[in-house]
Design an enzyme around this catalytic site. Structure first.
Site, PDB file in Angstrom:
ATOM      1  N   GLU A 138      -3.412  -4.730   0.202  1.00 30.58           N
ATOM      2  CA  GLU A 138      -2.551  -5.173  -0.580  1.00 30.58           C
ATOM      3  C   GLU A 138      -1.446  -5.899   0.446  1.00 30.58           C
ATOM      4  O   GLU A 138      -1.937  -6.990   0.629  1.00 30.58           O
ATOM      5  CB  GLU A 138      -1.795  -4.100  -2.290  1.00 30.58           C
ATOM      6  CG  GLU A 138      -1.632  -5.822  -2.655  1.00 30.58           C
ATOM      7  CD  GLU A 138      -0.907  -5.729  -3.649  1.00 30.58           C
ATOM      8  OE1 GLU A 138      -0.169  -5.891  -4.630  1.00 30.58           O
ATOM      9  OE2 GLU A 138      -1.367  -4.310  -4.126  1.00 30.58           O
ATOM     10  N   HIS A 170       6.951  -1.555  -6.368  1.00 32.01           N
ATOM     11  CA  HIS A 170       5.264  -1.826  -7.036  1.00 32.01           C
ATOM     12  C   HIS A 170       4.510  -0.434  -6.606  1.00 32.01           C
ATOM     13  O   HIS A 170       3.591  -0.693  -7.384  1.00 32.01           O
ATOM     14  CB  HIS A 170       5.261  -2.886  -5.947  1.00 32.01           C
ATOM     15  CG  HIS A 170       4.063  -2.560  -5.538  1.00 32.01           C
ATOM     16  ND1 HIS A 170       3.280  -2.685  -4.529  1.00 32.01           N
ATOM     17  CD2 HIS A 170       2.992  -4.170  -6.246  1.00 32.01           C
ATOM     18  CE1 HIS A 170       1.640  -3.118  -4.795  1.00 32.01           C
ATOM     19  NE2 HIS A 170       1.704  -3.830  -5.899  1.00 32.01           N
ATOM     20  N   GLU A 223       4.285   1.344 -10.399  1.00 26.84           N
ATOM     21  CA  GLU A 223       3.163   0.693 -11.016  1.00 26.84           C
ATOM     22  C   GLU A 223       1.891   0.958 -11.108  1.00 26.84           C
ATOM     23  O   GLU A 223       1.135   0.559 -12.157  1.00 26.84           O
ATOM     24  CB  GLU A 223       3.427  -1.699 -11.272  1.00 26.84           C
ATOM     25  CG  GLU A 223       2.857  -2.021 -10.999  1.00 26.84           C
ATOM     26  CD  GLU A 223       1.902  -3.170 -10.487  1.00 26.84           C
ATOM     27  OE1 GLU A 223       0.814  -3.742 -11.348  1.00 26.84           O
ATOM     28  OE2 GLU A 223       3.216  -3.598 -10.208  1.00 26.84           O
ATOM     29  N   HIS A 224       1.213   0.453  -9.726  1.00 31.63           N
ATOM     30  CA  HIS A 224       0.137   1.450  -9.548  1.00 31.63           C
ATOM     31  C   HIS A 224      -0.101   2.285 -10.288  1.00 31.63           C
ATOM     32  O   HIS A 224      -1.191   2.915 -10.957  1.00 31.63           O
ATOM     33  CB  HIS A 224      -0.203   1.383  -7.903  1.00 31.63           C
ATOM     34  CG  HIS A 224      -0.767  -0.082  -7.546  1.00 31.63           C
ATOM     35  ND1 HIS A 224      -1.583  -0.717  -7.047  1.00 31.63           N
ATOM     36  CD2 HIS A 224       0.344  -0.644  -6.976  1.00 31.63           C
ATOM     37  CE1 HIS A 224      -1.980  -1.494  -6.887  1.00 31.63           C
ATOM     38  NE2 HIS A 224      -0.593  -2.283  -6.548  1.00 31.63           N
TER      39      HIS A 224
END
Length: 440
Positions: A143, A63, A66-67
């Protein structure tokens, strides 16, 4: 030198057109679905890596990566990436799951070359600067905090952690505060080099497109990245999960909330298990809509909860089945007792003929109605190629659904719902609060 191979997978179904498939010499798979009646196109790159592929020291790396891929490439900085898509009115985003990551762009059909170039560029040519690793670290920690502040999200992660323990499937996709704070630039860049390989990617495109034109555009984009002539090499090993799901585990997470959020469930079936269609019908009948048993018993008849439903998730070698409910804390024991009672009834006796037909109808309708835009079509063909290695047509899936019998549902219900259920609770309770009756 190996040559590209191409084939047609299916001729128009469910309002779509030809689905065609090409494999390049470097192992990259390209799959398209022609939808000549629309003016849009969605381009997605599916990468076979997710949170279950991470070592504990890299928890959350998929993840995190991904950013970072949106932060800049050898040819574009972050603003150039977003500006290119904004300038044509397009939409661009990505998501990470336990077993794959997807980057996608939706644009007008005339802007297909731009979409292919941008999404291929950011996936293949990220520079992963140290300054970006640090800035996104703060974003991801925010997040995680936001996720933990939402008990309706958090309870599902807690349930998976109890069910699968500290194995890869039990870890949250976002990682933890400790793991994100400890990941450095070198570790995540190495993870990128090992995991983002052409043979582990699928380029899926749906909309008003020509397959040959898409293949040419993708070849050009990968040539620009220096990946066109690379031969397929062994893929990085997927992290195995030999830990057996836990039967009857309980986790209570104290939060000062106005509502108790609970998930009660059991191990499910894997995505290649043919019983998944029967389980889908069972799920629809038990907790998949307003006519379902759980909705009727918990909400309509007794008014004990606003939200109550069942769901199932399937992975390469495992799965889960869960019942979620949100209610005021004083009603949590009554809600859990009803949910447990309904699970036991279905496990012992299956469902009725009327429930069978409603369940089939619900699955058929959700399948077809969910494929009315280019984004959903892209997801269907891309995910099928990446995780199943085959594409069932809509008609074939409907045939599988229609072939489910009462005996099929009864058999899968007895198998999946028989074990002692696992329970996760997030709400204003002490962690040693006894919920024994729910998992006895």
């Amino acid at each position: 030198m190996p040559r590209s191979t191409s084939r047609t997978l299916e001729k128009g179904d469910g309002g779509g057109g030809l689905v065609r498939h090409t494999v390049l010499p470097n192992g990259l798979r390209i799959i398209t679905e022609a939808m000549p009646t629309v003016r849009s196109v969605t381009v997605g790159i599916w990468v076979g890596v997710g949170s279950r592929d991470e070592a504990p020291s890299l928890a959350g790396a998929s993840h995190y990566l991904e950013h970072l891929l949106f932060k800049g490439t050898k040819r574009r900085d972050a603003l150039s990436i977003s500006s290119a898509v904004d300038a044509v009115g397009g939409e661009m985003n990505a998501f990470t799951s336990k077993e794959y990551t997807c980057f996608y762009v939706r644009v007008l059909d005339t802007d297909l070359p731009l979409a292919v170039d941008v999404v291929c560029d950011l996936v293949t040519s990220s520079v992963i600067k140290g300054v970006d690793v640090e800035s996104e670290r703060g974003v991801i920690l925010e997040e995680i905090a936001m996720h933990e502040d939402d008990p309706t999200d958090m309870v599902h992660d807690q349930f998976a952690q109890v069910l699968f323990g500290d194995g890869p499937l039990g870890r949250p996709v976002l990682g933890t505060v400790d793991s994100i704070e400890s990941i450095g630039r070198a570790a995540i860049a190495g993870y990128y080099r090992r995991r983002y390989r052409a043979q582990d990617m699928v380029v899926a495109v749906a909309g008003n497109v020509d397959h040959a034109a898409v293949v040419r555009l993708v070849k050009k984009a990968f040539a620009t990245a220096g990946l066109a002539d690379l031969q397929a090499a062994p893929s990085a090993a997927r992290m195995g999960d030999r830990r057996l799901p836990v039967a009857g585990g309980v986790r209570v997470v104290r939060r000062t909330t106005e509502q108790a959020n609970v998930v009660l469930g059991t191990p499910g079936v894997s995505r290649r298990d043919e019983r998944r269609f029967a389980l889908g019908v069972l799920n629809a009948a038990l907790g998949g809509g307003m006519s379902s048993r759980l909705f009727q018993e918990v909400r309509e008849k007794r008014g004990l909860a606003y939200s109550v439903y069942s769901y199932h998730a399937q992975y390469a070698d495992a799965g889960l089945f869960g019942v979620y409910a949100g209610c005021v804390p004083r009603k949590v024991d009554d809600v859990l007792a009803i949910c447990r009672d309904e699970l036991e009834k279905v496990a012992a006796h299956g469902i009725t003929g009327d429930e069978l037909e409603r369940g089939k109808g619900q699955l058929r309708g959700a399948l077809v109605l969910g494929l009315e835009d280019t984004g959903s079509r892209m997801s269907r063909i891309g995910k099928a190629e990446l995780v199943y290695g085959e594409l069932l047509s809509v008609d074939q899936i409907i045939e599988r659904i229609d072939s489910v019998t009462l005996d099929d549902v009864t058999e899968v219900a007895a198998d999946v719902l028989h074990p002692r259920p696992t329970l996760a609770v997030v709400g204003p309770f002490d962690e040693d609060r006894d919920f024994g009756d729910a998992v006895a």
